[in-house]
Write an enzyme that holds these catalytic residues in place. Structure first.
Site, mmCIF file in Angstrom:
data_model
loop_
_atom_site.group_PDB
_atom_site.id
_atom_site.type_symbol
_atom_site.label_atom_id
_atom_site.label_comp_id
_atom_site.label_asym_id
_atom_site.label_seq_id
_atom_site.Cartn_x
_atom_site.Cartn_y
_atom_site.Cartn_z
ATOM 1 N N SER A 73 19.734 22.178 11.980
ATOM 2 C CA SER A 73 21.134 21.594 12.147
ATOM 3 C C SER A 73 21.416 20.527 12.879
ATOM 4 O O SER A 73 22.406 19.624 12.918
ATOM 5 C CB SER A 73 22.276 22.635 12.680
ATOM 6 N N SER A 89 24.128 21.426 10.373
ATOM 7 C CA SER A 89 25.600 21.790 10.094
ATOM 8 C C SER A 89 26.289 20.767 11.438
ATOM 9 O O SER A 89 27.666 20.834 11.380
ATOM 10 C CB SER A 89 25.841 23.312 10.803
ATOM 11 N N LYS A 136 29.442 19.100 19.857
ATOM 12 C CA LYS A 136 29.681 19.899 18.661
ATOM 13 C C LYS A 136 30.715 20.922 18.919
ATOM 14 O O LYS A 136 30.607 21.511 20.063
ATOM 15 C CB LYS A 136 28.453 20.492 18.047
HETATM 16 N N1 GLN Z 1 21.287 25.178 7.248
HETATM 17 C C1 GLN Z 1 20.796 26.212 8.089
HETATM 18 C C2 GLN Z 1 21.781 27.394 8.126
HETATM 19 O O1 GLN Z 1 22.797 27.113 7.269
HETATM 20 C C3 GLN Z 1 20.558 25.835 9.608
HETATM 21 C C4 GLN Z 1 22.023 25.774 10.322
HETATM 22 C C5 GLN Z 1 21.864 25.576 11.689
HETATM 23 O O2 GLN Z 1 20.704 25.172 12.413
HETATM 24 N N2 GLN Z 1 22.893 25.862 12.589
HETATM 25 O O3 GLN Z 1 21.557 28.396 8.496
#
Ligand code: GLN
EC number: 6.3.5.7
Length: 423
Positions: free
Chosen positions: A127, A103, A28
């Site tokens: 994410s 994400s 990532k």
């Molecule tokens: N969807 C969640 C957010 O937008 C989790 C994102 C993540 O785990 N980085 O914060």
């Protein structure tokens, strides 16, 4: 590549022999790679090349893995669909009209599409697990402190962990074996895990295992998702596990508490990006304040800007007690709910995502709707617990994931149970 899973393609070869020899890994783009762009999906860091490797990257290379690219992501990890990326959305390889989840959408899409054998994502509120569920692969968020965050560009430090994404439970467990363990560069890491054998735990032997089912995390989910979830539970019972109802009433407040805490931490973490060294590199007129305001307005996208503003508001004098403090109280309640539940059961099961993968473009107009998709994943982050998403078949041709949450450092238990779902 056509899915837009990668922001940068690379060939970074690891040591000659090791457990990952001959294995390709996608990383990532918020995990630092020395001399290789690490953009966090943001215009702000579009030209940023870290001067050092994250500890997990050193681990991958020492284990003989080959890093084939840096994957697309929601900007700074802020999203559930990979659509907030400055580099454009990633498509879901199962259905290219749909989002891959986020994400870490690029990482999950790359693995599901066979562009990498394994991948690393980061999970602040789901994410790793959300994209794994939407792309039909396995994703694991470790217990807070099991895996080093050194070199992970911070979104919300108290919530996040780097975690493996793989086609199989065993693959995810093998990658966890490589990255788990204490790190002198990250004072929040713990000793647990150094001697564990996660890959060896993926036996699927669930005889005698007790699985708790919290109604709070199935109520309100799409019927097609619930149907696959119930079928997975029936399978687990047929293999010798027992399922019992448990109550996690605090989870009703998890999304609200999560977003207040995550945005508050983000507003502080992202204060360091002034656009001077990286990003658009200045060229703005005006005094100190105007220059930085212009650089930040130019470098950050809409979702990141919204979160910095809301997080700053939640922490400001007069509102701190009303929002941040209350969210911390809810967080403590979530922890306590899980502690009490794990006195009676070995794992807690739910659908990973309450819905099937949305169409591209559908989620962007309604941020609150997008936040609500994190209802089942955020509790494990608030409580710092390990959680895995494992595929449980398809509904209308789209993947459905089942989530298994374990007690602190109970990775072996959830890996074992996930292997049973997989079989
Ligand atoms: N969807 C969640 C957010 O937008 C989790 C994102 C993540 O785990 N980085 O914060």
């Amino acid at each position: 590549m056509s899915l837009n899973a990668f922001i940068t393609e690379t060939t970074i070869q690891g040591a000659a022999d090791g457990p990952l020899d001959g294995t390709t890994v996608a990383v990532k783009d918020n995990i630092s790679t020395k001399g290789v762009p690490t953009t966090c999906g943001s215009k702000m860091l579009a030209d940023y090349e870290p001067p050092y490797n994250a500890t997990v990257v050193e681990d991958l290379l020492a284990a003989g893995g080959t890093i084939v690219g840096k994957t697309n992501m929601d900007e700074f990890g802020m999203g559930t669909t990979t659509e907030t990326s400055y580099f454009g959305p990633t498509k879901n390889p199962v259905d290219e009209t749909r989002v891959p989840g986020g994400s870490s959408g690029g990482s999950a899409a790359a693995v599901a599409n066979g562009d990498a054998d394994l991948a690393l994502g980061s999970d602040t509120g789901g994410s790793v697990r959300a994209p794994a569920a939407y792309c039909g692969v396995v994703g694991l968020k470790p217990t807070y402190g099991l895996v080093s965050r050194y070199g992970l560009v911070a979104y919300a430090n108290s919530l996040e962990q780097i975690g493996p994404i793989a086609p199989t439970v065993e693959g995810a467990a093998e990658l966890l074996d490589v990255i788990a363990g204490p790190d002198e560069h990250d004072g929040t890491t713990r000793d647990a895990g150094a001697d564990a054998d996660y890959a060896g735990a993926a036996t699927g032997d669930v005889g005698g295992l007790t699985i708790g089912i919290p109604q709070e995390l199935t109520d309100g989910a799409d019927d097609r998702v619930v149907e696959r979830f119930e079928a997975a539970l029936a399978d687990l019972r047929a293999q010798g596990a027992t399922t019992v109802d448990v109550a996690l009433p605090s989870c009703e407040y998890a999304v609200a508490a999560y977003y207040v805490i995550a945005m508050s931490e983000a507003s502080s973490n992202l204060a360091r990006f002034d656009g001077v060294r990286y990003g658009t590199g200045g060229g703005f007129d005006g005094n100190w304040n105007e220059t930085f305001a212009d650089a930040r307005a130019d470098g950050f996208g809409d979702e990141v800007t919204r979160r910095i503003l809301l997080g700053t508001y939640a922490l400001s004098a007069g509102y701190h007690d009303k929002y941040y403090k209350q969210a911390q109280e809810a967080r403590a309640w979530v922890k306590q709910d899980f502690d009490e539940t794990f006195a009676d059961v070995d794992v807690v099961a739910s659908p990973t995502m309450p819905v099937l993968p949305p169409k591209l473009g559908e989620s962007l107009d309604d941020p609150v709707q997008m936040y609500l998709a994190d209802a089942n994943t955020t509790p494990a982050n608030l409580a710092n617990l390990p959680a895995i998403s494992v595929p449980a078949g398809d509904a209308d041709g789209l993947p459905v994931g089942v989530q298994l949450v374990g007690p602190k450092f109970g990775e072996e238990t959830i890996i074992n149970a996930a292997a049973a779902v997989e079989q």
